[in-house]
Design an enzyme around this catalytic site. Structure first.
Site, PDB file in Angstrom:
ATOM      1  N   GLY A  95       0.828  -1.209   0.000  1.00  0.00           N
ATOM      2  CA  GLY A  95       0.000   0.000   0.000  1.00  0.00           C
ATOM      3  C   GLY A  95       0.857   1.252   0.000  1.00  0.00           C
TER       4      GLY A  95
ATOM      5  N   ASP B 268      -7.634   7.949  14.218  1.00  0.00           N
ATOM      6  CA  ASP B 268      -7.968   7.679  12.812  1.00  0.00           C
ATOM      7  C   ASP B 268      -8.539   6.273  12.678  1.00  0.00           C
ATOM      8  OD1 ASP B 268      -8.242   8.244  10.122  1.00  0.00           O
ATOM      9  OD2 ASP B 268      -6.197   7.691   9.605  1.00  0.00           O
TER      10      ASP B 268
ATOM     11  N   GLY C 149       0.761   5.374   1.134  1.00  0.00           N
ATOM     12  CA  GLY C 149       0.039   6.353   1.934  1.00  0.00           C
ATOM     13  C   GLY C 149       0.638   7.731   1.829  1.00  0.00           C
TER      14      GLY C 149
ATOM     15  N   MET D 182       2.095   9.404   4.164  1.00  0.00           N
ATOM     16  CA  MET D 182       3.322   9.545   4.941  1.00  0.00           C
ATOM     17  C   MET D 182       4.335   8.456   4.622  1.00  0.00           C
ATOM     18  SD  MET D 182       3.729   9.624   9.118  1.00  0.00           S
ATOM     19  CE  MET D 182       3.394   7.877   9.381  1.00  0.00           C
ATOM     20  N   ALA D 183       3.849   7.264   4.365  1.00  0.00           N
ATOM     21  CA  ALA D 183       4.747   6.115   4.201  1.00  0.00           C
ATOM     22  C   ALA D 183       4.162   5.117   3.213  1.00  0.00           C
ATOM     23  CB  ALA D 183       4.965   5.443   5.558  1.00  0.00           C
ATOM     24  N   ASN D 184       5.033   4.260   2.697  1.00  0.00           N
ATOM     25  CA  ASN D 184       4.609   3.142   1.862  1.00  0.00           C
ATOM     26  C   ASN D 184       4.819   1.855   2.647  1.00  0.00           C
ATOM     27  OD1 ASN D 184       4.048   4.855  -0.334  1.00  0.00           O
ATOM     28  ND2 ASN D 184       6.194   4.827  -0.963  1.00  0.00           N
ATOM     29  N   VAL D 185       3.949   0.878   2.400  1.00  0.00           N
ATOM     30  CA  VAL D 185       4.037  -0.395   3.109  1.00  0.00           C
ATOM     31  C   VAL D 185       4.363  -1.497   2.115  1.00  0.00           C
ATOM     32  CG1 VAL D 185       2.854  -2.028   4.632  1.00  0.00           C
ATOM     33  CG2 VAL D 185       2.352   0.414   4.808  1.00  0.00           C
TER      34      VAL D 185
END
Length: 288
Positions: free
Chosen positions: A19, A135, A21, A23-26
């Site tokens: 995924g 969230d 995002g 702020m960050a990628n997973v």
């Protein structure tokens, strides 16, 4: 983006992207030492020089690593690779709750309570540690192959004593699940998470979110001003006691909501009991 095959921190070989995002990628990776699959969250390359984002990423790692619970995604390792912060988490092989609802709705009421109980249990532990998620939404709740729930993404979670962060970041989050006080930029409390839990319960029961609109502002205004649409008008087979759990959790005034996640769980767990069949509709004490 990190290339497939890259060996992060000389230990985690990148297999695929899970995924992306804000702020960050997973990524899905293999821990070459323990020979198991893990999920690796890596701060986006274009954000690595932003102190505020770095601090937020570190807060997530700290908040999640302190929370050991079977229904919270475990943090296994934290590190940096050529200056790029990363966080290694357990890999949950299954859909998120949003996908599960879309595929399986309408859900059996007993299954809804089973799912919600796991979520509430996890949030109760976070709140016990004075960590507010801020969230909570089905997209941040994962489900493994056995139906076990795992809450993820404490990226904007905040400790209650960090009041400055609470104020400056309070309007972050997903507007479909956001409490009225969050949309106004007010102080976020445990009751703000309780509101989001009420919206998630509404969606588990009905298959849809209560409010939609053309813009985030339009949706936020509905959360602040409009009553939650009646579940029983859509489906009269839903007991009033169960709808009341939604109504109390999503009361406009935080003082009318459950004091704790445990209290909400206890009310939910008895909502299908025959002795509560003739319960009147919940009416909040405080009016805006």
């Amino acid at each position: 983006m990190i290339d497939k095959g890259y060996l992060l921190g000389e230990r985690y070989r990148i297999i695929d992207t899970l995924g992306e995002g804000g702020m960050a990628n997973v990524y899905l990776a293999e821990d070459i030492i323990l020979q198991r699959k893990v999920a690796v969250k890596i701060l986006r390359l274009d954000l690595q020089n932003e102190p505020q984002t770095q601090a937020r990423f570190q807060r997530e790692a700290l908040a999640t690593s302190e929370l050991s619970h079977p229904n919270i995604v475990s943090v296994l390792d934290v590190g940096t690779d050529h200056g790029l912060p990363y966080m290694v988490m357990e890999y949950v092989d299954g859909p998120n709750l949003k996908e599960y609802i879309q595929k399986n709705s309408p859900l059996d009421l007993n299954e809804i309570i089973r799912i919600m109980d796991q979520i509430l249990s996890a949030v109760a532990l976070a709140h016990k540690h004075n960590v507010i998620h801020r969230d909570l939404k089905p997209q941040n709740i994962l489900m493994d192959k056995r139906g076990n729930i795992k809450i993820a993404d404490f990226g904007i979670a905040v400790a209650l004593n960090q009041s400055s962060i609470t104020q400056t970041n309070s309007v972050m989050g997903s507007v479909h699940y956001m409490s009225p006080e969050q949309t106004r930029g007010g102080m976020v409390t445990k009751q703000s998470d309780i509101y989001s839990l009420g919206i998630i319960l509404y969606e588990l029961i009905t298959g849809t979110v209560p409010f939609n609109g053309d813009t985030p502002v339009a949706i936020a205004l509905k959360h602040a001003q409009e009553p939650i649409p009646s579940i029983r008008k859509k489906d009269s087979s839903v007991p009033q006691a169960l709808e009341n759990v939604v109504l109390k959790a999503t009361a406009k005034d935080p003082r009318d909501r459950y004091a704790t996640a445990q209290e909400m769980k206890a009310d939910l767990d008895s909502s299908l009991d025959p002795e509560r069949a003739d319960e009147p509709v919940f009416v909040p004490y405080h009016c805006n």
